[in-house]
Structures are given as structure tokens and as C-alpha cells.
Design an enzyme around this catalytic site. Structure first.
Site, short mmCIF file in Angstrom:
data_model
loop_
_atom_site.label_atom_id
_atom_site.label_comp_id
_atom_site.label_asym_id
_atom_site.label_seq_id
_atom_site.Cartn_x
_atom_site.Cartn_y
_atom_site.Cartn_z
N ASP A 56 22.00 29.68 -27.69
CA ASP A 56 23.07 30.46 -27.07
C ASP A 56 24.30 29.60 -26.78
O ASP A 56 25.39 30.12 -26.57
CB ASP A 56 22.56 31.08 -25.76
CG ASP A 56 21.90 30.04 -24.86
OD1 ASP A 56 20.65 29.95 -24.86
OD2 ASP A 56 22.63 29.27 -24.20
N ASP B 240 15.42 22.77 -24.85
CA ASP B 240 15.84 24.08 -24.33
C ASP B 240 15.21 25.16 -25.19
O ASP B 240 15.87 25.87 -25.96
CB ASP B 240 17.37 24.16 -24.39
CG ASP B 240 17.90 25.48 -23.87
OD1 ASP B 240 19.08 25.79 -24.15
OD2 ASP B 240 17.13 26.23 -23.23
N1 SAM Z 1 16.79 29.20 -21.40
C1 SAM Z 1 15.75 29.81 -22.21
C2 SAM Z 1 14.40 29.66 -21.55
O1 SAM Z 1 14.34 28.95 -20.55
O2 SAM Z 1 13.45 30.27 -22.04
C3 SAM Z 1 15.80 29.24 -23.60
C4 SAM Z 1 17.03 29.69 -24.29
S1 SAM Z 1 17.31 29.27 -25.93
C5 SAM Z 1 17.84 30.83 -26.49
C6 SAM Z 1 15.74 29.05 -26.68
C7 SAM Z 1 15.95 28.73 -28.14
O3 SAM Z 1 14.86 27.98 -28.68
C8 SAM Z 1 16.08 29.97 -29.05
O4 SAM Z 1 17.38 30.03 -29.58
C9 SAM Z 1 15.03 29.75 -30.15
O5 SAM Z 1 15.45 30.21 -31.42
C10 SAM Z 1 14.87 28.24 -30.08
N2 SAM Z 1 13.64 27.73 -30.69
C11 SAM Z 1 12.38 28.23 -30.58
N3 SAM Z 1 11.51 27.48 -31.29
C12 SAM Z 1 12.24 26.47 -31.87
C13 SAM Z 1 11.92 25.37 -32.72
N4 SAM Z 1 10.65 25.16 -33.12
N5 SAM Z 1 12.91 24.54 -33.10
C14 SAM Z 1 14.20 24.74 -32.69
N6 SAM Z 1 14.58 25.78 -31.89
C15 SAM Z 1 13.60 26.63 -31.48
#
Ligand code: SAM
Length: 282
Positions: free
Chosen positions: A86, A156
Site C-alpha cells: 500500500d 510488513d
Molecule cells: N499492515 C498490514 C498488516 O499488518 O497485516 C499489512 C499490509 S501490506 C498490504 C501486506 C502486504 O504483504 C500485501 O501487499 C501482500 O501482497 C504482501 N505479501 C504477502 N506475502 C508476500 C510475500 N511472500 N512476499 C512479498 N510480499 C508479500
């Protein structure tokens, strides 16, 4: 008749947010993505049925995950963000002018694209900062393969379901250790202990396989329901975790960084864990 978003993170507890207007709803290459407007929390980003961030309370989480490790480290120049699609985490990290390079490894381009379009207040221009290098990839694979080194790693991530599951493993944490400079710090999104206590226990044990000093710090994020949220902390230098407010203030005040949650006093206090959370570090 109002439409409601019901979060499905737990089989025995749910939270609902009224949907006043849907801005985006579709499957990306990796996740179900919905962005909608809510009267109290503004624009809300959800992935696979779980609230990720909202305009109304994102400042708590992003300030605490960015400023606590950077101020504790004191000389961070290169920061790695795993996830963070985000853009809110990158926004807060880039407020530190001494940070020379931010690498952001996000698996889902759809999250970045839709956040840029429908949640511009979160990234607030971060994606256009020349110091930011956006990599669309699996964060676990990135830390396993990169030859780059970082002073701070901010995980994150989503919760340990779907693509986020690999970001909670001992192997991932060992690879993070490999990518850290001496005295480096890793912080992790580690769930709400009152509802997901096993995440604290698991991360404590798995981080402990690679780092000498492992603990957690806390903040309350209203839409991460269940009280305090835990942020994992790992480094090899216990002194990095033990700063008093005066020492942090001496570093932070001259930076002129505006915050709505983080303060030097909060920095010192957030490592004081309620007994039930400390007991999870078994
Ligand atoms: N603040 C949120 C929380 O505490 O749950 C997290 C927000 S952020 C949107 C989480 C991000 O992690 C998402 O955009 C998702 O696509 C990403 N994500 C999940 N698995 C991942 C991976 N293996 N490698 C990189 N990004 C990943």
C-alpha cells in the site's frame, strides 16, 4: 440496505465495517483485493478477507514499524521492506532524509497499482521517490538470493496465510539475518497476541534461531481488532532495544518528522510488555 465487509480472520470472532462505496473488488494474481470507503475509517484495503490498512488508523502501524527500528539503530542508510504494497511503510521510512535507499519487495503488483490509484494518501508520493526501488517478487525468495545488505528489514506482511505464510518461517528469518549489516535490526508484523498468541510464540522461537536478542513491542491499531498488536524485534545487539526517551528524543527532535502516534516516550514504553504477552515468549 447497507452492505458490510465481514473480516474472516478467525472462525470464532469477526469484525464488520460498513461499505459505503466499493472502489475496487477483484482477484489479483495472488489475493482477493477489495478497497472500499467507510464513514469512520476512510478508505480500507482488504486482502483475502482481512483488513490490511485503513486511512483512519494506518498511521499507528506505519509509524511504529518504521520509526522504532530506524531511531533505535541510529545510523540506518539502507532499508528493506518486505510486503508493504500500500506504500504507507515506504512513506514513513522515506521521511528519514539520512536513509539513502529503500528496497520494497512486494509479491502482488495489483496491491501496488490499486493502492496508488485508490489509496494515494497512504503512499503520499513514496512510489515516486528516487530512493525507492520497488521489486515485484516473493520476499522469501528475495532475501534468499540477494547479495544486497540492509541496516533495517521491515516485514510488513499479511498474516501467515496464503502468500504471507513463508514470511513467518525460521528459514526466512535466517535469510533476513544473512542480508543484515552488523548491528542490523529486523521488525515483523506479528499479529494480535490476544487472538493470535501462537504467532508470538512461533516467531520468538524461529527468530531466536538466528538472532541473539529477540522480543516484541506493541501498539494498539483499532482495525487490527483484539487490543495490542505485536511487532517482532530481532537483532544481535541488545543495546539497540534499550533506549530511554531522552536518548531517542535527542535523535528524533532534530529530524522535524511529524507523527500522530510515535513519540520518544512511546518508543521507550512500547517495549514494556503486558505479562500475558511476555509469557508467550516461552
Ligand atoms: N499492515 C498490514 C498488516 O499488518 O497485516 C499489512 C499490509 S501490506 C498490504 C501486506 C502486504 O504483504 C500485501 O501487499 C501482500 O501482497 C504482501 N505479501 C504477502 N506475502 C508476500 C510475500 N511472500 N512476499 C512479498 N510480499 C508479500
Amino acid at each position: 440496505m447497507s452492505e458490510w465487509f465481514t473480516e474472516t480472520l478467525h472462525p470464532w470472532l469477526a469484525q464488520r465495517l460498513r461499505i459505503d462505496r466499493v472502489l475496487f473488488r477483484d482477484k489479483t494474481d495472488h489475493q482477493d483485493l477489495i478497497i472500499f470507503e467507510n464513514e469512520r475509517f476512510g478508505r480500507v484495503l482488504t486482502l483475502d478477507g482481512v483488513v490490511q490498512t485503513t486511512e483512519g488508523d494506518e498511521f499507528v502501524y506505519h509509524e511504529m514499524m518504521a520509526h522504532v527500528p530506524i531511531m533505535a539503530h541510529g545510523q540506518a542508510r539502507r532499508v528493506l521492506i518486505i510486503g508493504g504494497g500500500d506504500g504507507g511503510m515506504a512513506r514513513e521510512v522515506l521521511k528519514h532524509r539520512a536513509v539513502e535507499a529503500v528496497t520494497m519487495v512486494e509479491i502482488d503488483r495489483g496491491v501496488v497499482d490499486m493502492s496508488r490509484e485508490h489509496l494515494p494518501s497512504l503512499s503520499a508520493g513514496a512510489f515516486d521517490d528516487p530512493r525507492l526501488d520497488l521489486v515485484i517478487a516473493d520476499g522469501a525468495r528475495f532475501v534468499a538470493e540477494t547479495d544486497q545488505r540492509f541496516d533495517i528489514i521491515i516485514v510488513d506482511s499479511t498474516d501467515p496465510i496464503g502468500p504471507g505464510e513463508v514470511l513467518f518461517t525460521a528459514e526466512f528469518y535466517a535469510d533476513c539475518k544473512r542480508c543484515l549489516t552488523a548491528g542490523g535490526i529486523v521488525v515483523t508484523q506479528n499479529g494480535v497476541p490476544a487472538l493470535q498468541g501462537w504467532e508470538v510464540t512461533n516467531s520468538y522461537r524461529r527468530l531466536g534461531q538466528s538472532f541473539a536478542d529477540v522480543s516484541f513491542y506493541v501498539a494498539a491499531v483499532p482495525t487490527y481488532q483484539g487490543g495490542f498488536m505485536a511487532m517482532g524485534w530481532a537483532s544481535d545487539d541488545p543495546a539497540k532495544r534499550r533506549h530511554d526517551a531522552a536518548a531517542i528524543d535527542a535523535r528524533f527532535a532534530p529530524l522535524g518528522i511529524a507523527t500522530r502516534y510515535y513519540t520518544p516516550a512511546i518508543h521507550q514504553a512500547c517495549f514494556a510488555l503486558p505479562r500475558f504477552i511476555a509469557d508467550l515468549m516461552a
